[in-house]
Structure formats: C-alpha cells, structure tokens
Design a protein around this motif. Structure first.
Motif, PDB file in Angstrom:
ATOM      1  N   ALA A 196      -5.447  -8.514  21.519  1.00  0.00           N
ATOM      2  CA  ALA A 196      -4.451  -7.609  22.089  1.00  0.00           C
ATOM      3  C   ALA A 196      -4.958  -6.944  23.368  1.00  0.00           C
ATOM      4  N   ILE A 197      -6.240  -6.570  23.396  1.00  0.00           N
ATOM      5  CA  ILE A 197      -6.789  -5.905  24.585  1.00  0.00           C
ATOM      6  C   ILE A 197      -6.807  -6.851  25.778  1.00  0.00           C
ATOM      7  N   MET A 198      -7.192  -8.096  25.557  1.00  0.00           N
ATOM      8  CA  MET A 198      -7.187  -9.080  26.649  1.00  0.00           C
ATOM      9  C   MET A 198      -5.778  -9.332  27.160  1.00  0.00           C
TER      10      MET A 198
ATOM     11  N   LEU B 263      -9.759   2.082  28.322  1.00  0.00           N
ATOM     12  CA  LEU B 263     -10.392   2.447  27.065  1.00  0.00           C
ATOM     13  C   LEU B 263      -9.416   3.180  26.141  1.00  0.00           C
ATOM     14  N   ILE B 264      -8.673   4.137  26.687  1.00  0.00           N
ATOM     15  CA  ILE B 264      -7.703   4.880  25.870  1.00  0.00           C
ATOM     16  C   ILE B 264      -6.598   3.951  25.371  1.00  0.00           C
ATOM     17  N   ASP B 265      -6.101   3.072  26.246  1.00  0.00           N
ATOM     18  CA  ASP B 265      -5.066   2.107  25.841  1.00  0.00           C
ATOM     19  C   ASP B 265      -5.574   1.199  24.721  1.00  0.00           C
TER      20      ASP B 265
ATOM     21  N   THR C 160       0.848  -0.590  29.972  1.00  0.00           N
ATOM     22  CA  THR C 160      -0.599  -0.438  29.804  1.00  0.00           C
ATOM     23  C   THR C 160      -1.269  -0.265  31.166  1.00  0.00           C
ATOM     24  N   VAL C 161      -2.340   0.497  31.166  1.00  0.00           N
ATOM     25  CA  VAL C 161      -3.113   0.695  32.396  1.00  0.00           C
ATOM     26  C   VAL C 161      -3.784  -0.602  32.817  1.00  0.00           C
ATOM     27  N   GLY C 162      -4.040  -1.439  31.835  1.00  0.00           N
ATOM     28  CA  GLY C 162      -4.740  -2.681  32.127  1.00  0.00           C
ATOM     29  C   GLY C 162      -4.009  -3.599  33.078  1.00  0.00           C
ATOM     30  N   THR C 163      -2.684  -3.462  33.182  1.00  0.00           N
ATOM     31  CA  THR C 163      -1.940  -4.322  34.104  1.00  0.00           C
ATOM     32  C   THR C 163      -2.295  -4.033  35.560  1.00  0.00           C
TER      33      THR C 163
END
Length: 215
Positions: A192-194, A160-162, A120-123
């Motif tokens: 899940a997003i967090m 956002l896309i992830d 994920t990009v969030g990482t």
C-alpha cells in the motif's frame, strides 16, 4: 430239383429288402453354411453392417473441387514491427487493467482501495524530490538551499504520517472483513505504501474507487 434255377432267377429279379439305403437323401438335405453366414448369425440383433462388409466403398471427393490453401506470405520488417508494437500495447493495457500476480487476492484489492480513496503526500514525493535535488545544488543561493532542505523534510514527514495512517486502516479492515486471512500484514503495508507514492494515473491496476469514496 427243376424249380431251383427258376427260383434263383426270380429272387435275383427282386430287390433285396436288406440292402443298405443310399446316403444321398441325407447329403442332399444338408445345407452348406458359409463363413459370411456364420458371422451374420453371430451378430446381435439390430447390427448394421458397414459398407466394407457389404462390398461397397465410399467415393472420395474429387481433388479438383477443393480450394487450394493460400500460401503464407512472410511479414515485412514494418509489419513485424507493427505486430510487436500491437502485442506490447495489448499486454500493457491488460496489466494496467488487471495487474500482475502480486496484485491478486481480496486483501490486495482492499489495500488498493484504501490508498486510492484518499489523497496522499506521496503523490508529490518524486516531484518534490526533483525540486530538492535542483535547489540543494551548491550553485544556488543559501536561502534556496535552506528551503529545499525544509521541503525535503516536510515531504518525508508527510509520507511517514500517511504510511502510518494507511497501515492502521488496512489492519483494521482486514481483521474485520477477512478474519481468517493468511496474508502477512507487513507485506500489505509495504504494498500500500509503494502505491501511495505512485502517481494516480500511473497506478496498476487502475484505481476502482474515487477520492473520497467510502471503503
């Protein structure tokens, strides 16, 4: 008339047939029943009398043979600090392994597996945010500030896309595997997003699937 006194003397020497018999044989034949014998007769068959009823007492163990309890020694400051540190470490390890109350339920486990099975990009979000914070400083050259703003926009778009892709997959799998689930999908999406913007090594509970595994 002469036979009268002699006859009376003879009758006086003969025991009277009409005299009342003595009650001694009756009294001798009666056996006195004590209270203990009455209680014994009232007991059911197979009753085992206790030692107290038999007049016996259980001997007490001698106090000399007993081992004295060791006195409780108060902990020193260093020992108390070490004990608290060990307790915190154990609680942290348990939370890292099992999670907390919000992590309970098969739907939550499915959401975690969906996130943990992909990159994920969030990482990189927080690391990129730190770079953007430093690069957007007014003391930096304009080109650095421009690149920082572009990086910030790219990170935001990637998260956002992830988030959309993860939410769609969770919705599909939950409806397939748990059609009667009462879990709110919005709560699962946020959960899940967090998790997706948290470093993999810092996620709790720890990931149970590897990146690329099929969920």
């Amino acid at each position: 008339m002469c036979a009268g006194p002699h006859r009376l003397a003879t009758l006086a020497g003969v025991p009277s047939l009409f005299r009342r018999k003595s009650a001694d044989p009756v009294e001798e034949s009666v056996t006195t029943v004590t209270t203990d014998e009455e209680s014994a007769a009232a007991r059911p068959r197979g009753y085992t009398p206790s030692k107290k009823e038999l007049g016996r007492t259980t001997p007490k163990r001698p106090a000399a043979g007993r081992r004295a309890a060791a006195p409780v020694r108060p902990l020193t400051k260093e020992e108390a600090r070490e004990q608290r540190r060990a307790t915190r470490a154990e609680a942290t390890a348990e939370f890292r392994r099992e999670g907390g109350p919000r992590d309970r339920g098969p739907e939550r486990l499915l959401a975690r597996n969906v996130v943990d099975s992909r990159r994920t990009v969030g990482t990189w979000f927080f690391g990129g945010a730190l770079i953007v914070l430093v690069g957007s400083n007014q003391a930096m050259p304009p080109i650095v500030r421009l690149l920082s703003n572009l990086l910030w926009g790219a990170l935001a778009l990637g998260v956002l896309i992830d988030s959309v892709l993860i939410s769609r997959k969770i919705k599909k799998l939950v409806r397939q595997r748990f059609p009667k689930s009462t879990e709110k999908l919005g709560s699962l999406y946020f959960y899940a997003i967090m998790r997706s913007i948290t470093f993999r090594k810092m996620r709790a509970p720890a990931p149970r699937v590897n990146i690329g595994d099929k969920v």
